[in-house]
Design a protein around this motif. Sequence first.
Motif, PDB file in Angstrom:
ATOM      1  N   PHE A  10       0.828  -1.211   0.000  1.00  0.00           N
ATOM      2  CA  PHE A  10       0.000   0.000   0.000  1.00  0.00           C
ATOM      3  C   PHE A  10       0.863   1.262   0.000  1.00  0.00           C
ATOM      4  O   PHE A  10       0.370   2.366   0.279  1.00  0.00           O
ATOM      5  CB  PHE A  10      -0.942   0.021   1.210  1.00  0.00           C
ATOM      6  CG  PHE A  10      -2.035  -1.019   1.169  1.00  0.00           C
ATOM      7  CD1 PHE A  10      -2.603  -1.417  -0.040  1.00  0.00           C
ATOM      8  CD2 PHE A  10      -2.505  -1.605   2.330  1.00  0.00           C
ATOM      9  CE1 PHE A  10      -3.611  -2.370  -0.088  1.00  0.00           C
ATOM     10  CE2 PHE A  10      -3.520  -2.556   2.298  1.00  0.00           C
ATOM     11  CZ  PHE A  10      -4.071  -2.947   1.093  1.00  0.00           C
ATOM     12  N   GLY A  11       2.138   1.100  -0.281  1.00  0.00           N
ATOM     13  CA  GLY A  11       3.024   2.268  -0.396  1.00  0.00           C
ATOM     14  C   GLY A  11       3.100   3.076   0.892  1.00  0.00           C
ATOM     15  O   GLY A  11       3.118   4.315   0.855  1.00  0.00           O
ATOM     16  N   GLN A  12       3.129   2.390   2.025  1.00  0.00           N
ATOM     17  CA  GLN A  12       3.036   3.116   3.304  1.00  0.00           C
ATOM     18  C   GLN A  12       4.382   3.614   3.820  1.00  0.00           C
ATOM     19  O   GLN A  12       5.251   2.827   4.206  1.00  0.00           O
ATOM     20  CB  GLN A  12       2.357   2.223   4.354  1.00  0.00           C
ATOM     21  CG  GLN A  12       0.880   1.993   4.021  1.00  0.00           C
ATOM     22  CD  GLN A  12       0.167   1.083   4.986  1.00  0.00           C
ATOM     23  OE1 GLN A  12       0.791   0.467   5.853  1.00  0.00           O
ATOM     24  NE2 GLN A  12      -1.142   0.981   4.839  1.00  0.00           N
ATOM     25  N   LEU A  15       4.496   9.991   7.542  1.00  0.00           N
ATOM     26  CA  LEU A  15       5.181  11.237   7.920  1.00  0.00           C
ATOM     27  C   LEU A  15       5.297  11.317   9.440  1.00  0.00           C
ATOM     28  O   LEU A  15       4.299  11.102  10.144  1.00  0.00           O
ATOM     29  CB  LEU A  15       4.349  12.427   7.456  1.00  0.00           C
ATOM     30  CG  LEU A  15       4.656  13.041   6.093  1.00  0.00           C
ATOM     31  CD1 LEU A  15       3.600  14.085   5.782  1.00  0.00           C
ATOM     32  CD2 LEU A  15       6.050  13.640   6.065  1.00  0.00           C
ATOM     33  N   GLY A  40      -5.437   8.574   1.331  1.00  0.00           N
ATOM     34  CA  GLY A  40      -4.458   7.829   2.119  1.00  0.00           C
ATOM     35  C   GLY A  40      -4.070   8.513   3.414  1.00  0.00           C
ATOM     36  O   GLY A  40      -2.923   8.901   3.604  1.00  0.00           O
ATOM     37  N   GLY A  42      -3.643   7.272   6.349  1.00  0.00           N
ATOM     38  CA  GLY A  42      -2.665   6.492   7.111  1.00  0.00           C
ATOM     39  C   GLY A  42      -2.863   6.642   8.604  1.00  0.00           C
ATOM     40  O   GLY A  42      -3.966   6.448   9.136  1.00  0.00           O
ATOM     41  N   GLU A  61      -9.300   5.665   2.178  1.00  0.00           N
ATOM     42  CA  GLU A  61      -8.211   4.809   2.661  1.00  0.00           C
ATOM     43  C   GLU A  61      -8.544   3.358   2.326  1.00  0.00           C
ATOM     44  O   GLU A  61      -9.686   2.919   2.440  1.00  0.00           O
ATOM     45  CB  GLU A  61      -8.025   4.997   4.180  1.00  0.00           C
ATOM     46  CG  GLU A  61      -7.033   4.088   4.856  1.00  0.00           C
ATOM     47  CD  GLU A  61      -5.602   4.206   4.320  1.00  0.00           C
ATOM     48  OE1 GLU A  61      -4.979   5.265   4.442  1.00  0.00           O
ATOM     49  OE2 GLU A  61      -5.113   3.193   3.752  1.00  0.00           O
ATOM     50  N   ASP A  85     -10.451   1.779  -2.687  1.00  0.00           N
ATOM     51  CA  ASP A  85      -9.331   2.100  -3.557  1.00  0.00           C
ATOM     52  C   ASP A  85      -9.549   3.476  -4.200  1.00  0.00           C
ATOM     53  O   ASP A  85     -10.520   3.669  -4.934  1.00  0.00           O
ATOM     54  CB  ASP A  85      -9.265   1.007  -4.640  1.00  0.00           C
ATOM     55  CG  ASP A  85      -8.056   1.147  -5.528  1.00  0.00           C
ATOM     56  OD1 ASP A  85      -7.385   2.201  -5.480  1.00  0.00           O
ATOM     57  OD2 ASP A  85      -7.778   0.198  -6.282  1.00  0.00           O
ATOM     58  N   ALA A  86      -8.625   4.402  -3.943  1.00  0.00           N
ATOM     59  CA  ALA A  86      -8.758   5.756  -4.508  1.00  0.00           C
ATOM     60  C   ALA A  86      -8.762   5.722  -6.039  1.00  0.00           C
ATOM     61  O   ALA A  86      -9.331   6.610  -6.684  1.00  0.00           O
ATOM     62  CB  ALA A  86      -7.627   6.642  -4.010  1.00  0.00           C
ATOM     63  N   ASN A 106      -0.523  12.553   0.854  1.00  0.00           N
ATOM     64  CA  ASN A 106       0.819  12.000   0.710  1.00  0.00           C
ATOM     65  C   ASN A 106       0.567  10.689  -0.009  1.00  0.00           C
ATOM     66  O   ASN A 106       0.216   9.690   0.603  1.00  0.00           O
ATOM     67  CB  ASN A 106       1.421  11.823   2.109  1.00  0.00           C
ATOM     68  CG  ASN A 106       2.703  11.035   2.094  1.00  0.00           C
ATOM     69  OD1 ASN A 106       3.277  10.776   1.041  1.00  0.00           O
ATOM     70  ND2 ASN A 106       3.154  10.648   3.277  1.00  0.00           N
TER      71      ASN A 106
HETATM   72  N1  SAM Z   1      -0.969  10.340   4.899  1.00  0.00           N
HETATM   73  C1  SAM Z   1      -0.147   9.450   5.701  1.00  0.00           C
HETATM   74  C2  SAM Z   1       1.131  10.160   6.076  1.00  0.00           C
HETATM   75  O1  SAM Z   1       1.447  11.165   5.428  1.00  0.00           O
HETATM   76  O2  SAM Z   1       1.806   9.713   7.007  1.00  0.00           O
HETATM   77  C3  SAM Z   1       0.142   8.131   4.966  1.00  0.00           C
HETATM   78  C4  SAM Z   1       0.824   8.250   3.638  1.00  0.00           C
HETATM   79  S1  SAM Z   1       1.314   6.710   2.912  1.00  0.00           S
HETATM   80  C5  SAM Z   1       2.582   7.259   1.824  1.00  0.00           C
HETATM   81  C6  SAM Z   1       0.029   6.319   1.738  1.00  0.00           C
HETATM   82  C7  SAM Z   1      -1.345   6.009   2.326  1.00  0.00           C
HETATM   83  O3  SAM Z   1      -2.229   5.677   1.242  1.00  0.00           O
HETATM   84  C8  SAM Z   1      -1.409   4.832   3.277  1.00  0.00           C
HETATM   85  O4  SAM Z   1      -2.245   5.136   4.361  1.00  0.00           O
HETATM   86  C9  SAM Z   1      -2.008   3.701   2.423  1.00  0.00           C
HETATM   87  O5  SAM Z   1      -2.664   2.705   3.175  1.00  0.00           O
HETATM   88  C10 SAM Z   1      -2.950   4.472   1.533  1.00  0.00           C
HETATM   89  N2  SAM Z   1      -3.248   3.829   0.242  1.00  0.00           N
HETATM   90  C11 SAM Z   1      -2.436   3.039  -0.499  1.00  0.00           C
HETATM   91  N3  SAM Z   1      -3.032   2.651  -1.641  1.00  0.00           N
HETATM   92  C12 SAM Z   1      -4.265   3.227  -1.623  1.00  0.00           C
HETATM   93  C13 SAM Z   1      -5.358   3.200  -2.523  1.00  0.00           C
HETATM   94  N4  SAM Z   1      -5.294   2.526  -3.682  1.00  0.00           N
HETATM   95  N5  SAM Z   1      -6.479   3.888  -2.197  1.00  0.00           N
HETATM   96  C14 SAM Z   1      -6.549   4.583  -1.015  1.00  0.00           C
HETATM   97  N6  SAM Z   1      -5.531   4.639  -0.119  1.00  0.00           N
HETATM   98  C15 SAM Z   1      -4.416   3.969  -0.419  1.00  0.00           C
END
Ligand code: SAM
Length: 265
Positions: A10-12, A15, A40, A42, A61, A85-86, A106
């Motif tokens: 999920f590209g987590q 921040l 997202g 998070g 999310e 899914d966004a 993010n």
């Molecule tokens: N906003 C938080 C921060 O800045 O700490 C988290 C950023 S993290 C890079 C990406 C976020 O997008 C995670 O919470 C992840 O679970 C969510 N995410 C990943 N793929 C997604 C999708 N297809 N649709 C919605 N959210 C998604």
Amino acid sequence: MNDHRARKRFGQNFLTDPNIIRKIIDAIRPLAGETMVEIGPGLAAMTAPLVERLGHLHVVEIDRDLIARLRERFTAEQLTIHEGDALRFDFNRLMDAGQSLRVVGNLPYNISTPLLFHLAEFADRVADMTFMLQKEVVMRMVAEPDTPDYGRLSVMLQYRFRMGRLFDVPPGAFNPAPKVTSSIVRMIPWPAEKLTAIDEGVLARVVTAAFGQRRKTLRNTLRDHLSLEDFAALDIDPGLRGERLSVADFVRIANHMVARPGECR
Ligand code: SAM
């Protein structure tokens, strides 16, 4: 900080640097009562200060564990959680009558390009978008013609948005730290009268073809679309490569194709 194990799929990368978080929120300038969606959220690094300033925020999310945490932390009045899914989310659902939508996030880097193209479909009702992305992707988004970063992403997004890179964010601002530097980009949709492509599908096809084989000249890459007479009528040298053409040139080409006598789309 907490016991959530970051999920790579999920590209987590969360921040954690409070100064950077403040800087991003200041750049977004959320104002009470605005309609905003965060993609997202998070662990809510940006979500919490956004809710504080706005009063209410929408989030999209995909990770159910994170959604459960968000439900515990925020009330339904503060946060509307859209689970899923966004990439498939219909952002029109969030458009309040008469109010345009602000979009922030993010973004998960593994889906950034398809997500940007998906979001571009809603641009006509969006006020602005502010995203954190891999710096390399942001450089491609804002690239000028005749530079190595200039390509399909630059042309298709610059056609629809005025864009600017605001500042960079180092890997150390996240947990876990990504391997690459990130950048904040702001995207403001151009007004409708600036969007002069008669058929955006044709524009997309021409741009894709022109950058499909970067080293080849337009004569080759656009062979299926333009004859030498077309190049002459457009006053474009077929010996150039796609990277030499401006966004306006691509629009001219697409409109020429649509307007050609006998053209069936
Ligand atoms: N906003 C938080 C921060 O800045 O700490 C988290 C950023 S993290 C890079 C990406 C976020 O997008 C995670 O919470 C992840 O679970 C969510 N995410 C990943 N793929 C997604 C999708 N297809 N649709 C919605 N959210 C998604």
